[in-house]
Design a protein around this motif. Structure first.
Motif, PDB file in Angstrom:
ATOM      1  N   MET A   1       0.863  -1.172   0.000  1.00  0.00           N
ATOM      2  CA  MET A   1       0.000   0.000   0.000  1.00  0.00           C
ATOM      3  C   MET A   1       0.900   1.223   0.000  1.00  0.00           C
ATOM      4  SD  MET A   1      -3.138   0.642  -0.174  1.00  0.00           S
ATOM      5  CE  MET A   1      -4.189   2.064  -0.053  1.00  0.00           C
ATOM      6  N   PRO A   2       0.707   2.195  -0.872  1.00  0.00           N
ATOM      7  CA  PRO A   2      -0.342   2.287  -1.871  1.00  0.00           C
ATOM      8  C   PRO A   2      -0.014   1.462  -3.118  1.00  0.00           C
ATOM      9  CG  PRO A   2       1.053   4.198  -2.028  1.00  0.00           C
ATOM     10  CD  PRO A   2       1.575   3.381  -0.865  1.00  0.00           C
ATOM     11  N   PHE A   3      -1.005   1.319  -3.995  1.00  0.00           N
ATOM     12  CA  PHE A   3      -0.805   0.641  -5.279  1.00  0.00           C
ATOM     13  C   PHE A   3      -0.323   1.627  -6.342  1.00  0.00           C
ATOM     14  CE2 PHE A   3      -3.656  -3.382  -5.123  1.00  0.00           C
ATOM     15  CZ  PHE A   3      -3.231  -3.666  -3.836  1.00  0.00           C
ATOM     16  N   ARG A   4      -0.684   2.889  -6.172  1.00  0.00           N
ATOM     17  CA  ARG A   4      -0.315   3.901  -7.175  1.00  0.00           C
ATOM     18  C   ARG A   4      -0.449   5.285  -6.578  1.00  0.00           C
ATOM     19  NH1 ARG A   4      -4.680   6.541 -10.069  1.00  0.00           N
ATOM     20  NH2 ARG A   4      -6.675   5.914  -9.215  1.00  0.00           N
ATOM     21  N   TYR A   5      -0.004   6.291  -7.340  1.00  0.00           N
ATOM     22  CA  TYR A   5      -0.208   7.693  -6.994  1.00  0.00           C
ATOM     23  C   TYR A   5      -0.949   8.342  -8.149  1.00  0.00           C
ATOM     24  CZ  TYR A   5       3.219   6.819  -3.359  1.00  0.00           C
ATOM     25  OH  TYR A   5       3.877   6.299  -2.278  1.00  0.00           O
ATOM     26  N   THR A   6      -1.862   9.249  -7.830  1.00  0.00           N
ATOM     27  CA  THR A   6      -2.623   9.897  -8.900  1.00  0.00           C
ATOM     28  C   THR A   6      -1.700  10.802  -9.706  1.00  0.00           C
ATOM     29  OG1 THR A   6      -3.265  11.740  -7.473  1.00  0.00           O
ATOM     30  CG2 THR A   6      -4.768   9.862  -7.563  1.00  0.00           C
ATOM     31  N   PRO A   7      -1.918  10.895 -11.022  1.00  0.00           N
ATOM     32  CA  PRO A   7      -1.011  11.677 -11.870  1.00  0.00           C
ATOM     33  C   PRO A   7      -1.088  13.178 -11.628  1.00  0.00           C
ATOM     34  CG  PRO A   7      -2.787  10.716 -13.178  1.00  0.00           C
ATOM     35  CD  PRO A   7      -2.921  10.169 -11.795  1.00  0.00           C
ATOM     36  N   VAL A   8      -2.197  13.709 -11.136  1.00  0.00           N
ATOM     37  CA  VAL A   8      -2.343  15.163 -10.969  1.00  0.00           C
ATOM     38  C   VAL A   8      -1.817  15.622  -9.613  1.00  0.00           C
ATOM     39  CG1 VAL A   8      -3.984  17.083 -10.859  1.00  0.00           C
ATOM     40  CG2 VAL A   8      -4.284  15.272 -12.569  1.00  0.00           C
ATOM     41  N   SER A   9      -2.350  15.059  -8.522  1.00  0.00           N
ATOM     42  CA  SER A   9      -1.967  15.543  -7.191  1.00  0.00           C
ATOM     43  C   SER A   9      -0.899  14.692  -6.525  1.00  0.00           C
ATOM     44  CB  SER A   9      -3.199  15.590  -6.284  1.00  0.00           C
ATOM     45  OG  SER A   9      -3.628  14.267  -5.967  1.00  0.00           O
ATOM     46  N   GLY A  10      -0.688  13.481  -7.033  1.00  0.00           N
ATOM     47  CA  GLY A  10       0.273  12.573  -6.413  1.00  0.00           C
ATOM     48  C   GLY A  10      -0.287  11.884  -5.177  1.00  0.00           C
ATOM     49  N   ALA A  11      -1.621  11.937  -4.995  1.00  0.00           N
ATOM     50  CA  ALA A  11      -2.249  11.296  -3.834  1.00  0.00           C
ATOM     51  C   ALA A  11      -2.133   9.776  -3.935  1.00  0.00           C
ATOM     52  CB  ALA A  11      -3.716  11.698  -3.749  1.00  0.00           C
ATOM     53  N   ALA A  12      -1.893   9.146  -2.801  1.00  0.00           N
ATOM     54  CA  ALA A  12      -1.785   7.687  -2.762  1.00  0.00           C
ATOM     55  C   ALA A  12      -3.154   7.044  -2.945  1.00  0.00           C
ATOM     56  CB  ALA A  12      -1.194   7.271  -1.422  1.00  0.00           C
ATOM     57  N   ARG A  13      -3.185   5.923  -3.677  1.00  0.00           N
ATOM     58  CA  ARG A  13      -4.428   5.186  -3.918  1.00  0.00           C
ATOM     59  C   ARG A  13      -4.197   3.699  -3.723  1.00  0.00           C
ATOM     60  NH1 ARG A  13      -6.541   9.353  -3.386  1.00  0.00           N
ATOM     61  NH2 ARG A  13      -7.906  10.473  -4.802  1.00  0.00           N
ATOM     62  N   GLY A  14      -5.272   3.028  -3.309  1.00  0.00           N
ATOM     63  CA  GLY A  14      -5.273   1.573  -3.166  1.00  0.00           C
ATOM     64  C   GLY A  14      -6.688   1.083  -3.307  1.00  0.00           C
ATOM     65  N   PRO A  15      -6.887  -0.233  -3.287  1.00  0.00           N
ATOM     66  CA  PRO A  15      -8.222  -0.804  -3.496  1.00  0.00           C
ATOM     67  C   PRO A  15      -9.263  -0.204  -2.559  1.00  0.00           C
ATOM     68  CG  PRO A  15      -6.581  -2.522  -3.441  1.00  0.00           C
ATOM     69  CD  PRO A  15      -5.877  -1.259  -3.047  1.00  0.00           C
ATOM     70  N   PHE A  16     -10.460   0.054  -3.119  1.00  0.00           N
ATOM     71  CA  PHE A  16     -11.555   0.609  -2.340  1.00  0.00           C
ATOM     72  C   PHE A  16     -12.806  -0.246  -2.511  1.00  0.00           C
ATOM     73  CE2 PHE A  16     -15.178   3.587  -1.922  1.00  0.00           C
ATOM     74  CZ  PHE A  16     -15.011   3.898  -0.589  1.00  0.00           C
ATOM     75  N   CYS A  17     -13.239  -0.432  -3.752  1.00  0.00           N
ATOM     76  CA  CYS A  17     -14.517  -1.133  -3.960  1.00  0.00           C
ATOM     77  C   CYS A  17     -14.350  -2.651  -4.096  1.00  0.00           C
ATOM     78  CB  CYS A  17     -15.220  -0.584  -5.198  1.00  0.00           C
ATOM     79  SG  CYS A  17     -14.438  -1.055  -6.761  1.00  0.00           S
ATOM     80  N   MET A  18     -13.225  -3.101  -4.579  1.00  0.00           N
ATOM     81  CA  MET A  18     -12.939  -4.526  -4.823  1.00  0.00           C
ATOM     82  C   MET A  18     -13.930  -5.169  -5.806  1.00  0.00           C
ATOM     83  SD  MET A  18     -10.144  -5.143  -3.247  1.00  0.00           S
ATOM     84  CE  MET A  18      -9.948  -6.904  -3.042  1.00  0.00           C
ATOM     85  N   MET A  19     -14.551  -4.368  -6.669  1.00  0.00           N
ATOM     86  CA  MET A  19     -15.490  -4.941  -7.645  1.00  0.00           C
ATOM     87  C   MET A  19     -15.402  -4.256  -9.000  1.00  0.00           C
ATOM     88  SD  MET A  19     -19.110  -3.656  -6.177  1.00  0.00           S
ATOM     89  CE  MET A  19     -19.652  -1.973  -6.418  1.00  0.00           C
ATOM     90  N   GLY A  20     -14.292  -3.581  -9.288  1.00  0.00           N
ATOM     91  CA  GLY A  20     -14.075  -3.039 -10.617  1.00  0.00           C
ATOM     92  C   GLY A  20     -14.722  -1.710 -10.912  1.00  0.00           C
ATOM     93  N   ALA A  21     -15.208  -1.002  -9.903  1.00  0.00           N
ATOM     94  CA  ALA A  21     -15.921   0.248 -10.151  1.00  0.00           C
ATOM     95  C   ALA A  21     -15.081   1.500  -9.922  1.00  0.00           C
ATOM     96  CB  ALA A  21     -17.173   0.308  -9.283  1.00  0.00           C
ATOM     97  N   CYS A  22     -14.172   1.503  -8.956  1.00  0.00           N
ATOM     98  CA  CYS A  22     -13.515   2.754  -8.561  1.00  0.00           C
ATOM     99  C   CYS A  22     -12.181   3.025  -9.273  1.00  0.00           C
ATOM    100  CB  CYS A  22     -13.293   2.778  -7.060  1.00  0.00           C
ATOM    101  SG  CYS A  22     -11.972   1.684  -6.465  1.00  0.00           S
ATOM    102  N   TYR A  23     -11.534   2.019  -9.765  1.00  0.00           N
ATOM    103  CA  TYR A  23     -10.228   2.128 -10.449  1.00  0.00           C
ATOM    104  C   TYR A  23      -9.094   2.592  -9.533  1.00  0.00           C
ATOM    105  CZ  TYR A  23     -12.525   1.213 -14.872  1.00  0.00           C
ATOM    106  OH  TYR A  23     -13.223   0.615 -15.874  1.00  0.00           O
ATOM    107  N   ASP A  24      -9.297   2.575  -8.238  1.00  0.00           N
ATOM    108  CA  ASP A  24      -8.229   2.987  -7.333  1.00  0.00           C
ATOM    109  C   ASP A  24      -7.154   1.916  -7.189  1.00  0.00           C
ATOM    110  OD1 ASP A  24      -9.026   5.538  -6.837  1.00  0.00           O
ATOM    111  OD2 ASP A  24     -10.034   5.084  -4.945  1.00  0.00           O
ATOM    112  N   CYS A  25      -7.408   0.722  -7.668  1.00  0.00           N
ATOM    113  CA  CYS A  25      -6.449  -0.384  -7.524  1.00  0.00           C
ATOM    114  C   CYS A  25      -5.575  -0.553  -8.769  1.00  0.00           C
ATOM    115  CB  CYS A  25      -7.202  -1.684  -7.267  1.00  0.00           C
ATOM    116  SG  CYS A  25      -8.237  -2.172  -8.671  1.00  0.00           S
ATOM    117  N   LEU A  26      -5.529   0.438  -9.650  1.00  0.00           N
ATOM    118  CA  LEU A  26      -4.775   0.280 -10.900  1.00  0.00           C
ATOM    119  C   LEU A  26      -3.307  -0.045 -10.638  1.00  0.00           C
ATOM    120  CD1 LEU A  26      -6.153   3.206 -13.097  1.00  0.00           C
ATOM    121  CD2 LEU A  26      -6.712   0.767 -13.245  1.00  0.00           C
ATOM    122  N   VAL A  27      -2.807  -1.018 -11.375  1.00  0.00           N
ATOM    123  CA  VAL A  27      -1.393  -1.375 -11.372  1.00  0.00           C
ATOM    124  C   VAL A  27      -0.985  -1.622 -12.825  1.00  0.00           C
ATOM    125  CG1 VAL A  27      -1.341  -2.398  -9.054  1.00  0.00           C
ATOM    126  CG2 VAL A  27      -1.936  -3.832 -11.024  1.00  0.00           C
TER     127      VAL A  27
END
Ligand code: FES
Length: 101
Positions: A44-70
């Motif tokens: 954790m995290p899985f990625r950082y957002t390209p605009v703000s650099g905020a850390a992201r990781g899995p949220f919905c676990m069902m393919g809706a939020c895209y926060d788990c992108l790798v």
């Protein structure tokens, strides 16, 4: 990036395969959900957002939020929609981290 995980496997298995996340070798349960297995491994995290650099990781676990992108083999994918397979080379989809913001 690897932290102590609050997550645990429900049914621990000895059938583990080697994968790499950002150059860190991990032994993950074959065929399990990739996002869940990475969380159990303390990733954790899985990625950082390209605009703000905020850390992201899995949220919905069902393919809706895209926060788990790798990124796997050069293709950006949703980790919660994949199963663990031997030899996965996983990286963050954006090379930009908070130190680069
Ligand atoms: S956790 Fe929301 S799309 Fe994967």
């Amino acid at each position: 990036m690897k932290t102590v995980s609050p997550f645990r496997e429900i049914t621990p298995t000895s059938d583990k395969v080697s994968v790499r996340f950002e150059e860190v070798e991990l032994m993950l349960p074959r065929g399990e959900n990739l996002a869940g297995a990475l969380l159990v491994a303390g990733i954790m995290p899985f990625r950082y957002t390209p605009v703000s650099g905020a850390a992201r990781g899995p949220f919905c676990m069902m393919g809706a939020c895209y926060d788990c992108l790798v990124e796997i083999d050069g293709v950006t994918r949703q980790a919660c929609m994949l199963q663990v397979t031997e030899g996965m080379e996983i990286t963050m989809p954006s090379a930009r981290g908070p130190e680069d913001a």
